[in-house]
Design an enzyme around this catalytic site. Structure first.
Site, PDB file in Angstrom:
ATOM      1  N   LYS A 271      -0.724  -4.779 -14.295  1.00 52.56           N
ATOM      2  CA  LYS A 271      -0.511  -3.323 -14.284  1.00 52.56           C
ATOM      3  C   LYS A 271       0.042  -2.899 -15.645  1.00 52.56           C
ATOM      4  CE  LYS A 271       0.541  -2.955  -9.323  1.00 52.56           C
ATOM      5  NZ  LYS A 271      -0.504  -2.045  -8.819  1.00 52.56           N
ATOM      6  N   ARG A 346      -4.832  -7.241   0.553  1.00 53.37           N
ATOM      7  CA  ARG A 346      -5.822  -7.582   1.578  1.00 53.37           C
ATOM      8  C   ARG A 346      -6.033  -9.102   1.618  1.00 53.37           C
ATOM      9  NH1 ARG A 346      -9.794  -3.806  -1.699  1.00 53.37           N
ATOM     10  NH2 ARG A 346      -7.730  -2.926  -1.931  1.00 53.37           N
TER      11      ARG A 346
HETATM   12 ZN    ZN Z   1      -1.741  -4.869  -6.283  1.00 54.98          ZN
END
Ligand code: ZN
Length: 512
Positions: A271, A346
């Protein structure tokens, strides 16, 4: 001081002569406040017109310790008003009440609209008040428990829920807020597990921690891939299994997976641009599930069994961290091509869900859930509401609509997001090299159906597609994305955790 001790009395005349030290009146119309308090409010209005729209602390000889706190809720009858008017008013008033020096206030809602929207107004006020009073775990560990000085609350109400029920559910919400909100060293995966062990120590909930590397690689291979850069460190991953079995017969079994990413760096798809701050809250799904199980432990419902698996993993980076393009075979045998390492939630839930799907074959009336701070898309599409993405059986049996109704009534609102064929096309393997694609490689917020397609991935990777309405054994499954609802104001760095979906689940499965 932990959760305040709650007492319920049915009318103002039943208040004890001593022990309480403030009367907090929540009302949409100050003209309905009864005597002898009406006169104090009227006198105050003569010198301050703002009394009708802001919380005011007034001296009133008829109130406990002469403290009358008037809390206007604002209008309640517009199309868009709901029970959160009471929740929010109580939450916002909580710190004003605390700062008066009161430690044992009384909450009173003298006039509640008589319709189903406000059926749980009193309960919402209690939970809102506790939400406002809550201080983070780090603050309590630094300053001591007295950082939350209010030790008792009395509710004046006719309520179908007992004081012990309301207190047990609030204990659950407290667990959820602690686990979600705490910084990533204090709440590493193993410390998350330790907190759970302590939270359930004197309850009938069984806690099992799976942290053995070969076992995780064998039984939870997708989770182990996300945890690859953390094995052998103080941030090593684990699965926390919680199980509540009621005394007597089981009528219904809830099987719930929680995403517990204790820190999300994004992994190798790191990120950037300042998007990492706040990512210690990426464990809000697992926190909410643990909180609900804590509420279950306190309420001890009959007939209801709960099995939860919490995937506690730090999404880390090192030289051998998992990367996009890898093909990893999950527990179910499905070969998953990694699309982006920042779509890790997920992956850590996939094997847990596959495991619970296997177990469901031998459980009574099972339904399955995944709870996760999964996508920026959910936050964008739904704002502060949770997104419920159901499979066919969850729609057909009415389960998802019942849970939505409970979420609305209990001030923990969610919205329906149907699952569609495009979601399945999106996650399908592109060649025979793999079966499923975990994600595209753009931000979910700019991807069409960015919060719905991950449910299709989870449904396929856990083989739940073999349990649709067309099968011999349909299994209802609801994916719950709390990326917009997990913290107040959608502020992942500083917002107080909301403990969602504890209230929605408690309202649906634990309330009378
Ligand atoms: Zn993530």
């Amino acid at each position: 001081m932990a959760t305040p001790k709650l007492t319920i009395v049915s009318s103002i005349q039943e208040l004890p002569d001593s022990g309480c030290d403030a009367l907090v009146v929540l009302s949409h119309d100050l003209a309905t406040i009864p005597a002898p308090f009406a006169e104090t409010v009227h006198t105050a209005q003569q010198v301050d017109a703002q009394v009708v729209n802001k919380t005011s602390v007034l001296r009133c000889s008829a109130a406990p310790a002469q403290r009358l706190v008037v809390v206007p809720t604002g209008p309640l009858d517009r199309d868009y008003d709901d029970v959160r008017r009471f929740f929010d008013a109580a939450r916002n008033a909580a710190l004003i009440v605390r700062d008066t020096g009161a430690i044992a206030p009384v909450l009173w809602l003298p006039e509640i609209p008589k319709n189903t929207t406000y059926e749980k107004a009193v309960e919402a006020a209690w939970f809102g008040f506790c939400q406002g009073l809550y201080e983070p775990l780090e603050a309590r560990e630094h300053f001591g428990e007295n950082v939350e000085p209010i030790s008792a609350v009395t509710l004046i109400a006719e309520t179908s829920q007992s004081a012990s029920w309301l207190q047990a559910v609030e204990e659950g919400r407290r667990v959820a807020r602690d686990l979600c909100g705490t910084e990533p060293e204090r709440m590493s995966p193993m410390k998350f597990a330790e907190y759970c062990q302590q939270a359930f120590a004197s309850t009938s909930v069984k806690v099992q921690i799976i942290d053995d590397k070969p076992q995780l690689e064998h039984e939870y291979p997708l989770l182990a891939a996300v945890g690859r850069a953390s094995f052998g460190t103080s941030q090593r991953p684990c699965v926390i299994r919680l199980e509540y079995t009621p005394e007597g017969n089981v009528d219904e079994t809830l099987m719930i997976v929680g995403k517990g990413i204790t820190y999300d760096t994004g992994g190798a798809d790191v990120k950037t641009g300042g998007h990492m701050a706040g990512m210690s809250r990426d464990k809000g799904g697992a926190a909410g599930v643990a909180g609900f199980v804590k509420a279950v432990a306190g309420v001890k419902p009959q007939g209801l069994k709960v099995i939860a698996e919490l995937a506690a993993v730090r999404n880390n980076i090192d030289a051998l961290a998992f990367v996009a393009d890898e093909i990893i075979t999950g527990r179910s045998g499905k070969r998953v091509r990694i699309g982006n390492t920042d779509a890790e939630g997920r992956l850590v839930m996939a094997d847990c869900l596959a495991h619970l799907t296997e177990l469901a074959a031998n459980e009574v009336n099972p339904s399955l859930y995944t709870v996760a701070t999964l996508t920026g898309h959910a936050a964008l599409a739904k704002g502060p509401y949770s997104a419920f993405v159901p499979n066919g059986p969850a729609m057909k049996t009415g389960l998802v609509n019942d849970l939505l109704a409970a979420s609305e009534t209990w001030a923990d609102p969610a919205e329906l997001s149907p699952s569609r064929r495009e979601d399945y096309d999106f996650v399908r393997g592109r060649t025979k090299a793999d079966d499923l694609l975990s994600s595209n490689n753009g931000p979910s917020a700019t991807t069409k159906r960015g919060h719905q397609f991950p449910m299709a991935f989870l449904n396929e990777v856990a083989l739940l597609h073999e349990h649709g309405n067309n099968s011999d054994k349909p299994l209802p499954y609801i994916h719950i994305d709390i990326a917009g609802s997990g913290v107040e104001g959608g502020d992942w760095q500083h917002g107080k955790p909301t403990a969602t979906p504890v209230l929605a689940f408690a309202g649906k499965f634990l309330a009378r």
